[in-house]
Design an enzyme around this catalytic site. Structure first.
Site, PDB file in Angstrom:
ATOM      1  N   ASP A  20       0.862  -1.162   0.000  1.00 33.78           N
ATOM      2  CA  ASP A  20       0.000   0.000   0.000  1.00 33.78           C
ATOM      3  C   ASP A  20       0.911   1.229   0.000  1.00 33.78           C
ATOM      4  OD1 ASP A  20      -2.363   1.652   0.495  1.00 33.78           O
ATOM      5  OD2 ASP A  20      -1.597   1.822   2.535  1.00 33.78           O
ATOM      6  N   ASP A  22      -0.113   5.229   1.138  1.00 41.17           N
ATOM      7  CA  ASP A  22      -0.293   6.149   2.263  1.00 41.17           C
ATOM      8  C   ASP A  22      -0.325   5.406   3.591  1.00 41.17           C
ATOM      9  OD1 ASP A  22      -0.577   8.782   0.980  1.00 41.17           O
ATOM     10  OD2 ASP A  22      -2.342   7.883   0.043  1.00 41.17           O
TER      11      ASP A  22
END
Length: 226
Positions: A20, A22
């Site tokens: 991922d 953020d």
């Protein structure tokens, strides 16, 4: 008596790794809270609930959930995106992320993010991180996290089965997506929520290392030491 190994000696072996962005590779918390706060104030949305539930979720899904009745969801999402793209102050890499990414073969790494391609590129660059060639951004996932589509797509693009990959995620929605995809998932940082069974946790990548070897068939294997 066999005692459990201490956390520092945990090892995960895989053929590909899916990150991922953020909160997992990039700390963009200040910017995210700032732009959502401004949008919520402008349109009378519940900022506390937005910040509590939006992490790891595609922006359009959050706007759809909290926008005032009759609001133009597409227009509000576009407005939010325009605000995010011009703000990079305070966007930094998660500790150890740059070193870890540099140690991994580029063709065995994918980014799976709820951000669109432009915003992902802006934030990765602001944090001093190279954008993985294989990146599943919001445009490529018709169903956002916690749906597993993004992670399943990334595994397919890298040519591996889900059980041969590892996901690194920081948010409950993303962790749920990795688990639902049947991919071993490592939770990163302080905002993971309660972890499903089998999900490991690390504070960041400062103590994480990776080595690459080959199996008997000559296929590359990544060994993570957590």
């Amino acid at each position: 008596m066999n005692l459990p190994a201490p956390a520092a000696t945990r090892t995960l072996i895989c053929r590909a790794v899916l990150f991922d962005m953020d909160g997992t590779l990039v700390d963009s918390t200040a910017v995210v809270e700032e732009v959502w706060g401004e949008l919520a104030d402008r349109y009378g949305m519940d900022i506390d609930e937005i910040l509590r539930t939006s992490h790891g979720v595609q922006a359009v899904d959050t706007v759809r959930r909290f926008a005032p009745a009759g609001a133009d969801v597409a227009a509000l999402t576009t407005e939010l995106g325009a605000m995010e793209r011009v703000r990079t102050a305070g966007v930094i890499a998660i500790p150890g992320a740059a070193r870890l990414l540099a140690s991994l073969p580029a063709d065995l790494v994918a980014l799976v993010t709820s951000a669109d391609r432009v915003l992902a590129g802006i934030r990765m660059e602001a944090a001093g991180l190279a954008m993985p060639e294989t990146s599943v951004t919001a445009e490529l996932a018709s169903r956002g996290k916690p749906h597993p589509e993004g992670y399943l797509t990334a595994a397919r693009l890298l040519g591996v089965e889900p059980f041969d990959a590892v996901v690194f995620e920081d948010a409950p929605a993303g962790i749920a997506a990795g688990v639902a995809a049947g991919i071993r998932t490592v939770a990163v940082g302080p905002r993971t929520g309660a972890l499903p069974p089998g999900v490991l946790h690390i504070p960041d990548y400062a103590a994480v290392s990776a080595s690459v070897t080959s199996d008997a068939q000559g296929q590359r294997i990544i060994s993570f030491r957590l």
